[in-house]
Design a protein around this motif. Sequence first.
Motif, short mmCIF file in Angstrom:
data_model
loop_
_atom_site.label_atom_id
_atom_site.label_comp_id
_atom_site.label_asym_id
_atom_site.label_seq_id
_atom_site.Cartn_x
_atom_site.Cartn_y
_atom_site.Cartn_z
N ALA A 96 0.81 -1.22 0.00
CA ALA A 96 0.00 0.00 0.00
C ALA A 96 0.84 1.27 0.00
O ALA A 96 0.32 2.35 -0.23
CB ALA A 96 -0.92 0.00 1.22
N ASN A 97 2.14 1.15 0.24
CA ASN A 97 3.04 2.30 0.31
C ASN A 97 3.81 2.42 -1.00
O ASN A 97 4.50 1.48 -1.41
CB ASN A 97 3.99 2.11 1.50
N ALA B 173 6.16 -0.53 -2.45
CA ALA B 173 5.20 -1.40 -3.12
C ALA B 173 5.84 -2.52 -3.93
O ALA B 173 5.26 -3.60 -4.08
CB ALA B 173 4.28 -0.58 -4.01
N ASP B 174 7.02 -2.30 -4.45
CA ASP B 174 7.68 -3.30 -5.31
C ASP B 174 8.69 -4.16 -4.56
O ASP B 174 9.42 -4.93 -5.18
CB ASP B 174 8.38 -2.61 -6.48
N LEU B 175 8.74 -4.06 -3.24
CA LEU B 175 9.70 -4.83 -2.45
C LEU B 175 9.45 -6.33 -2.62
O LEU B 175 8.35 -6.80 -2.36
CB LEU B 175 9.59 -4.44 -0.97
N PRO B 176 10.45 -7.09 -3.04
CA PRO B 176 10.30 -8.55 -3.17
C PRO B 176 10.17 -9.20 -1.80
O PRO B 176 10.90 -8.83 -0.87
CB PRO B 176 11.59 -8.99 -3.85
N LEU C 291 -0.94 -10.22 -2.99
CA LEU C 291 0.14 -9.68 -2.18
C LEU C 291 1.48 -9.65 -2.90
O LEU C 291 2.43 -9.04 -2.41
CB LEU C 291 0.27 -10.48 -0.87
N GLY C 292 1.59 -10.30 -4.03
CA GLY C 292 2.84 -10.27 -4.77
C GLY C 292 4.01 -10.92 -4.05
O GLY C 292 5.14 -10.48 -4.17
N VAL C 293 3.74 -12.00 -3.31
CA VAL C 293 4.81 -12.72 -2.63
C VAL C 293 5.50 -13.63 -3.63
O VAL C 293 4.84 -14.36 -4.37
CB VAL C 293 4.23 -13.53 -1.44
#
Length: 108
Positions: free
Chosen positions: A46-47, A51-54, A74-76
């Motif tokens: 949400a930040n 937002a793109d942190l792996p 969640l893009g995990v």
Amino acid sequence: SGFDVRCACDGEEAWQMIQERAPDILVTDCYMPRLDGLGLVERIRANLSTADLPVVMLTAKGFELAEADVGRRLGVLAVLAKPFSPRELVLRVQQFLETGTIEHSICG
């Protein structure tokens, strides 16, 4: 393995540390006090600055995360079920840092 590792006691502390200096990749447990791993990843996504942190998530073997949910919502990058091999975790992190991808999304 040569990584510069920073550790947090819980999800809230991890969130504060990420805001101060985002890591190249985050390895987080699903179950943590104060803010669990899913809540932490939701805050990260949400930040705009994070937002793109792996993210690689660790979870208790009996706890099933829906692959579609953690991947799409969640893009995990990967979910490692406990007990997991520390060697496998290191290999997954190295793989991501070298190639930008992780071969299998759900492991364990």
